[in-house]
Scaffold this active site. Structure first.
Site, PDB file in Angstrom:
ATOM      1  N   GLY A 175     -37.759  75.361   5.249  1.00 14.70           N
ATOM      2  CA  GLY A 175     -37.507  76.733   5.643  1.00 14.70           C
ATOM      3  C   GLY A 175     -37.465  76.934   7.149  1.00 14.70           C
ATOM      4  O   GLY A 175     -37.740  76.024   7.937  1.00 14.70           O
ATOM      5  N   HIS A 176     -37.147  78.158   7.527  1.00  9.80           N
ATOM      6  CA  HIS A 176     -37.009  78.482   8.955  1.00  9.80           C
ATOM      7  C   HIS A 176     -38.336  78.336   9.694  1.00  9.80           C
ATOM      8  O   HIS A 176     -39.397  78.574   9.156  1.00  9.80           O
ATOM      9  CB  HIS A 176     -36.447  79.903   9.138  1.00  9.80           C
ATOM     10  CG  HIS A 176     -37.224  80.986   8.480  1.00  9.80           C
ATOM     11  ND1 HIS A 176     -36.674  82.210   8.162  1.00  9.80           N
ATOM     12  CD2 HIS A 176     -38.507  81.075   8.070  1.00  9.80           C
ATOM     13  CE1 HIS A 176     -37.584  82.982   7.605  1.00  9.80           C
ATOM     14  NE2 HIS A 176     -38.705  82.309   7.537  1.00  9.80           N
ATOM     15  N   ASN A 177     -38.213  77.894  10.947  1.00 12.37           N
ATOM     16  CA  ASN A 177     -39.354  77.744  11.851  1.00 12.37           C
ATOM     17  C   ASN A 177     -40.309  76.615  11.485  1.00 12.37           C
ATOM     18  O   ASN A 177     -41.394  76.510  12.071  1.00 12.37           O
ATOM     19  CB  ASN A 177     -40.158  79.045  11.976  1.00 12.37           C
ATOM     20  CG  ASN A 177     -39.344  80.198  12.505  1.00 12.37           C
ATOM     21  OD1 ASN A 177     -38.727  80.938  11.734  1.00 12.37           O
ATOM     22  ND2 ASN A 177     -39.309  80.375  13.813  1.00 12.37           N
TER      23      ASN A 177
END
Length: 316
Positions: free
Chosen positions: A229-231
């Site tokens: 996922g993001h980050n």
């Protein structure tokens, strides 16, 4: 676009000083022409050192905190999602094939689409039907297999292998929610950085960050069908086996091993040299040099003892 134009369009009233808005950024990076937001009280201390021109905060705090750059709203997260719509960017500015900046011995097969300002290092191979969006940088001795899609601003290091069908830099799964149940997309402005000596399996998806970078560090090995996922930040020499799913902002130390179908909650940190057995559900930070398994998660030896006891019970 000026701040008051944005506020008018998303139906927010404020007497804050107007300015030309350049971008949306987190508090620690925002300048006087940027907008940020705080959706949890624990982050209010970050206001002290921030240079943001405007910050969305919860209207319940009105009169309790005094800063000249605050915009009080019912739902800061939702206000930020609406605002992000005005700043989304295109992945490809020109639909014509562009000749990338390449070094010697680069092989690019037919059917590949390459955007603007793409750089490809020495001895790298781009196989058929790969899509490389604008401003991507690819290092030396890197192989991209067929049907890979690499989104804008992705940075890929040296000696990297990305197998067929993987998607690097797609939007993170981020939404704010209205009172009536609609889901408002939060545009993502960050990128993905893949460091040297990484191998990524087939049909892997790695989402770009909201603001900064999703990072796959040196020597990490990622099996087929993994979702990051993001980050997220994946530490050096970490191994993620097939069907692992990391929620946004999961981070790992170095040499972490996650068995097949391990999943994490968001904002979890897994320490150096941790091992998580297959199907383990990670819902808390894990200290270094430990082994875990099960759902709910427990230390691996305890999980194994529990299963032995359960088997004995079923025999009686």
């Amino acid at each position: 676009m000026r701040l008051y134009e944005i506020l008018e369009k998303i139906k927010i009233k404020s007497d804050i000083k107007d300015f030309e808005v350049h971008s949306l950024l987190p508090l620690n990076l925002a300048g006087k022409n940027d907008i940020s937001y705080i959706d949890k009280d624990k982050y209010l201390n970050l206001l002290e050192g921030s240079n943001a021109g405007a910050v969305y905060v919860n209207e319940k705090l009105k009169g309790k905190i005094q800063y000249s750059n605050l915009i009080f709203v019912e739902n800061p997260h939702l206000a930020f999602a609406y605002t992000s719509q005005f700043f989304k960017t295109t992945q490809i500015n020109n639909t014509n094939y562009k000749t990338p900046k390449t070094n010697k011995n680069v092989r690019i097969f037919s059917g590949t689409f390459i955007g603007e300002n793409v750089e490809i290092g020495e001895n790298s191979t781009i196989m058929p039907n790969v899509v490389i969006c604008d401003d991507v940088k690819i290092g030396d001795n890197t192989t991209i297999y067929p049907n890979v899609v690499i989104y804008k601003n992705t940075i890929i290091g040296n000696n990297v292998i990305i197998h067929a069908g993987s998607i690097i830099g797609s939007d993170g799964f981020g939404y704010a929610h209205t009172k009536t149940g609609e889901h408002i997309k939060i545009e993502h402005f960050g990128n993905v950085i893949i460091e040297d000596n990484v191998e990524i399996g087939a049909n892997v998806t790695i989402d770009r960050a909201v603001f900064e970078s999703t990072i796959i560090k040196n020597g990490a090995k990622i099996d087929n069908l993994v979702q990051i996922g993001h980050n997220c930040v994946i530490g050096e020499h970490t191994i993620l086996v097939s069907q692992v799913g990391f929620a946004g902002s999961t981070t790992t130390g170095r040499n972490v091993i996650c068995g097949g179908q391990v999943g994490t909650g968001g904002h979890i940190h897994i320490g150096d040299f941790v091992q998580v057995a297959g199907r383990g559900a990670v819902g808390k930070n894990l200290p270094p040099n430990t082994k875990w398994g099960g759902h709910p998660l427990m230390e691996l030896n305890e999980w194994q003892k529990m299963h032995i006891k359960l088997r004995k019970l079923t025999k009686n």
